[in-house]
Design a protein around this motif. Structure first.
Motif, short mmCIF file in Angstrom:
data_model
loop_
_atom_site.label_atom_id
_atom_site.label_comp_id
_atom_site.label_asym_id
_atom_site.label_seq_id
_atom_site.Cartn_x
_atom_site.Cartn_y
_atom_site.Cartn_z
N ALA A 84 0.85 -1.20 -0.08
CA ALA A 84 0.11 0.20 0.06
C ALA A 84 0.84 1.30 -0.27
CB ALA A 84 -0.93 0.01 1.19
N ARG A 85 1.89 1.19 0.82
CA ARG A 85 2.83 2.44 0.79
C ARG A 85 3.57 2.64 -0.48
NH1 ARG A 85 5.12 4.07 5.79
NH2 ARG A 85 5.97 5.72 4.32
N VAL A 86 3.99 1.49 -1.11
CA VAL A 86 4.73 1.70 -2.21
C VAL A 86 3.58 2.25 -3.64
CG1 VAL A 86 5.88 0.31 -4.40
CG2 VAL A 86 6.15 -0.18 -2.22
N THR A 87 2.56 1.65 -3.61
CA THR A 87 1.74 2.16 -4.54
C THR A 87 1.20 3.49 -4.23
OG1 THR A 87 0.78 -0.30 -4.49
CG2 THR A 87 -0.59 1.58 -5.49
N GLU A 90 3.47 6.18 -5.62
CA GLU A 90 3.56 6.26 -7.02
C GLU A 90 2.33 6.63 -7.55
OE1 GLU A 90 6.33 5.99 -8.53
OE2 GLU A 90 7.50 5.37 -6.93
N PHE A 91 1.08 6.25 -7.17
CA PHE A 91 -0.18 6.60 -7.78
C PHE A 91 -1.38 7.12 -7.33
CE2 PHE A 91 1.83 2.46 -9.61
CZ PHE A 91 2.38 3.07 -10.68
N GLY A 92 -0.99 7.48 -5.76
CA GLY A 92 -1.92 8.18 -4.88
C GLY A 92 -2.44 7.45 -3.94
N ALA A 93 -2.96 8.02 -2.69
CA ALA A 93 -3.03 7.23 -1.51
C ALA A 93 -4.42 6.27 -1.70
CB ALA A 93 -3.75 8.36 -0.53
N ARG A 94 -5.26 6.76 -2.40
CA ARG A 94 -6.61 5.88 -2.54
C ARG A 94 -6.29 4.50 -3.30
NH1 ARG A 94 -11.88 5.58 -2.95
NH2 ARG A 94 -12.92 4.24 -4.49
N ASN A 95 -5.28 4.74 -4.32
CA ASN A 95 -4.82 3.40 -5.15
C ASN A 95 -3.92 2.68 -4.22
OD1 ASN A 95 -6.24 4.41 -7.50
ND2 ASN A 95 -4.43 5.34 -8.39
N GLY A 96 -3.31 3.23 -3.23
CA GLY A 96 -2.56 2.64 -2.33
C GLY A 96 -3.26 1.61 -1.75
N TRP A 97 -4.39 2.15 -0.92
CA TRP A 97 -5.08 1.40 0.03
C TRP A 97 -5.95 0.29 -0.87
CZ3 TRP A 97 -3.23 1.92 4.30
CH2 TRP A 97 -3.06 3.12 4.81
N ILE A 98 -6.20 0.50 -2.23
CA ILE A 98 -7.05 -0.23 -2.96
C ILE A 98 -5.76 -1.53 -3.21
CG2 ILE A 98 -7.86 -1.05 -5.27
CD1 ILE A 98 -9.17 1.75 -5.44
N ALA A 99 -4.89 -1.23 -3.66
CA ALA A 99 -3.86 -2.17 -4.07
C ALA A 99 -3.41 -3.19 -2.81
CB ALA A 99 -2.53 -1.58 -4.32
N GLY A 100 -3.51 -2.37 -1.54
CA GLY A 100 -3.03 -3.30 -0.28
C GLY A 100 -4.25 -3.86 0.10
N THR A 126 10.76 -9.22 -2.15
CA THR A 126 10.57 -8.76 -3.38
C THR A 126 9.96 -7.23 -3.30
OG1 THR A 126 10.02 -10.92 -3.99
CG2 THR A 126 8.82 -9.24 -5.38
N LEU A 127 9.03 -6.98 -2.30
CA LEU A 127 8.79 -5.66 -2.15
C LEU A 127 9.59 -4.65 -1.94
CD1 LEU A 127 4.93 -6.43 -0.57
CD2 LEU A 127 5.58 -5.66 -2.87
N LEU A 128 10.46 -4.94 -1.04
CA LEU A 128 11.58 -4.11 -0.67
C LEU A 128 12.42 -3.79 -1.93
CD1 LEU A 128 12.98 -5.56 2.80
CD2 LEU A 128 11.52 -3.58 2.35
N CYS A 129 12.59 -4.74 -2.59
CA CYS A 129 13.54 -4.63 -3.83
C CYS A 129 12.66 -3.85 -5.23
CB CYS A 129 13.87 -5.88 -4.55
SG CYS A 129 15.15 -6.97 -3.77
N LEU A 130 11.38 -4.34 -5.10
CA LEU A 130 10.43 -3.46 -5.83
C LEU A 130 10.55 -1.93 -5.56
CD1 LEU A 130 8.34 -4.02 -8.35
CD2 LEU A 130 6.44 -4.06 -6.37
N ASP A 131 10.43 -1.87 -4.26
CA ASP A 131 10.12 -0.32 -3.92
C ASP A 131 11.65 0.47 -4.05
OD1 ASP A 131 9.21 2.24 -2.64
OD2 ASP A 131 10.05 1.29 -0.49
N ALA A 132 12.59 -0.08 -3.82
CA ALA A 132 13.89 0.38 -3.91
C ALA A 132 14.22 0.58 -5.36
CB ALA A 132 14.86 -0.32 -3.46
N GLY A 133 13.85 -0.32 -6.40
CA GLY A 133 13.80 -0.14 -7.86
C GLY A 133 13.09 1.10 -8.28
N ALA A 134 11.86 1.37 -7.98
CA ALA A 134 11.13 2.37 -8.21
C ALA A 134 11.60 3.79 -7.78
CB ALA A 134 9.60 2.29 -7.58
#
Length: 614
Positions: A84-87, A90-100, A126-134
């Protein structure tokens, strides 16, 4: 959406805690517990982190399943929050809660941590690497480099399979101009070096042990020949992910790969290539072990893009997507609840999906305790395979139970580790003259190979004494206990009895009034004295034993060309008539009681039949 996410997070965590407290231990969990009781930097099947977490759990909470699983449940609880934090960034708080929220509803990620397996830590890595890469695509800084190093190191310490995330992640960064820029930065190179150094324990273990772990993971367990089972990948993933969510994630990957935003393309390419890579691998790789969870890191990478796709869907479609995902998550949790209930598990004994790796361990532990109590003090316990040794070890809090050589020890890559621990036993030559209780998992080999396994045991330990048979769930899980008094036994190989019911077939409809039972049974070395027919655990007929059955002895030919040694061959057939009295219509369980000439009495596994109404 924030309140919805936290309500879901709390509900899912509470449900998983309740299920994890009652769910019987899975065999891999038991072996990871055993590894944790033998601290090392790496093991024959895995890097060390899973075993260390298992050890942490039992050290804090005692030797019980929930304590063992507690660190994995805690790690799994971080995954949807981090997604949710990563999303959101990158794409806004509402989208973050939806993805989470969908990380909680996605059945494979929603059930993470329920078992003490490497997947929870792999998802977090995986998420740590994903977040770091972004982050690195926008700007290289120390925080992102440290996060990348942490993700790479945790993944390397979790499983060989994390190599897929590393390889695809590197490829995607090379495809993006921003990624190539980041890879030239010394801070990123330092993070990569730290991540690479985390593989050192595994590399050292393989160098010290003739690459046994690497050969098992990359060579021995895979046929590396084309087979069509890979075609099931799409159907299985669509079912596990749920069709609407699966379609939405695929659409997210397809559209995201063409988006002008580097971060969007990064998520899309990383997720899509991981899923596609495992799809291609499915045509050449291992089909005997569970692999449906392998693409989970790819779906995790696609989840941040999911809200953008769902925003284009009509409201009814979004509701159906969420509803199906939630229903699938509840179904998976319900499956684990059913596994935890002995009466429900027993009803599935005649089904293909019977959960053998969860079943029978509590009953076996009780039987072993009772048998050891009746044997002389100092009796040693020996298991015939790693599953029995690990599960009994957990139940008895004894990580040093000796194990005989067995095909599944090699099939699952555990044989080298047992030897390193000094727990491998060749047989009587190793255990000497003292009393021994040998516990055999009779259902751990295919029935067609069972007689050969018994003769292999004879070669290791000599003629087998009269067995105590433990049938769990109508014999779908079957254990045989042999009590050796210490004095070497001589003579021909004496094995447990073997049998088969030809008529009625499993699941057949019989009655009303009476029905015939025919089949064959034999016992190598001594033969059988009589055969009784049982219905629902009680004797209902005395069979006429000794009918001629040509071909039975010839079928049971051993590896060296010898055949079954029952002295009564070919008179090993039986027939009986069962008179039905007050049995109600519906499902009943038909079995045999086999009386050996050595005084042994063995109940054979039962099979379901359906009694007709009068």
């Amino acid at each position: 959406m924030r309140n919805v996410f936290w309500a879901l997070w709390t509900l899912v965590l509470l449900l998983k805690l309740a299920v994890a407290a009652k769910l019987p231990l899975f065999v891999d969990e038991a072996f990871y517990w055993q590894e944790g009781r033998h601290p090392a930097a790496a093991y024959s099947d895995l890097p060390g982190l899973t075993a260390w977490l298992a050890r942490l759990g039992v050290e804090l909470g005692g030797t019980r399943p929930l304590a063992l699983r507690a660190p994995f449940l805690a790690i799994a609880a971080l995954v949807p929050w981090l997604l949710a934090r990563v999303t959101a960034r990158e794409f806004g708080a509402r989208n973050g809660w939806i993805a989470g929220s969908y990380a909680l509803l996605l059945p494979l990620s929603g059930t993470l941590g329920l078992l003490a397996l490497p997947d929870a830590m792999m998802a977090l890595a995986t998420l740590l690497c994903l977040d770091a890469g972004a982050r690195l695509l926008r700007q290289v800084d120390a925080r992102s480099a440290v996060e990348l190093a942490a993700g790479l190191a945790l993944g390397a310490l979790s499983h060989y399979r994390f190599i897929a995330v590393i390889g695809v992640g590197f490829l995607v960064l090379m495809l993006l101009p921003e990624g190539r820029r980041a890879l030239r930065d010394v801070r990123v190179l330092t993070a990569v070096a730290i991540g690479a150094s985390a593989w050192a324990p595994l590399v050292a273990w393989n160098l010290d042990n003739a690459d046994a772990g690497l050969r098992f993971q990359l060579v021995d367990r895979h046929p590396w020949a084309f087979h069509t089972d890979g075609l099931w990948f799409v159907a299985i993933q669509a079912l596990l992910v749920t069709p609407f969510l699966f379609a939405a994630l695929l659409a997210a990957g397809w559209r995201g790969a063409r988006d002008p935003s580097p971060a969007t393309r990064y998520f899309a390419l990383l997720g899509s290539l991981i899923v596609l890579g495992f799809f291609v691998l499915g045509f050449f790789a291992d089909t005997e072990r569970v692999s449906f969870h392998w693409p989970l890191p790819g779906f995790m990478a696609l989840l941040p893009l999911l809200p953008l796709v769902l925003a284009r869907w009509p409201e009814w479609a979004r509701g159906l997507c969420a509803g199906l995902a939630g229903a699938a998550l509840l179904a998976m949790l319900g499956y684990y609840v059913a596994v935890s209930r002995p009466e429900l598990r027993a009803r599935s004994a005649g089904e293909k999906w019977y959960p053998a790796n969860f079943a029978g361990w509590d009953e076996l532990a009780r039987a072993v305790r009772a048998k050891l109590a009746a044997m002389p003090p100092g009796t040693r316990l020996v298991a015939d395979n790693f599953k029995v040794g690990a599960e009994l070890g957990f139940a008895l809090d004894d990580p040093r139970i000796a194990v005989l050589d067995h095909p599944i020890n090699h099939k699952h890559g555990r044989a080298p580790q047992l030897r390193l621990w000094g727990l491998h036993r060749d047989g009587r030559a190793d255990w000497g003259e003292g009393p021994v209780l040998l516990v055999v998992g009779a259902t751990e080999v295919a029935y067609k190979n069972l007689l050969q396994r018994y003769h292999d045991l004879c070669a290791m330990v000599g003629p087998l004494p009269p067995p105590q048979v433990l049938n769990v769930d109508h014999g779908r899980q079957r254990f045989v206990l042999f009590a050796f008094d210490g004095a070497p036994r001589s003579g021909d190989c004496t094995t447990p009895a073997m049998a088969w019911i030809d008529q009625p077939a499993a699941g057949a409809r019989v009655g009303p009034g009476a029905f015939a039972v025919t089949g064959w049974a034999f016992k190598d070395g001594v033969g059988l004295d009589k055969v009784e027919v049982m219905l629902d655990g009680r004797v209902v007929a005395q069979a006429h034993y000794g009918r001629e059955r040509i071909g039975v002895r010839e079928y049971w030919t051993l590896r060296d060309g010898r055949r079954s040694s029952d002295p009564q061959h070919p008179q090993v057939g039986f027939e009986a008539t069962v008179q039905l009295d007050a049995e109600p219509p519906g499902r009943h369980w038909l079995g045999l009681r086999l009386h050996g000439r050595d005084g042994s009495v063995e109940d054979w596994a039962e099979q379901p039949i359906d009694l007709r109404r009068p």
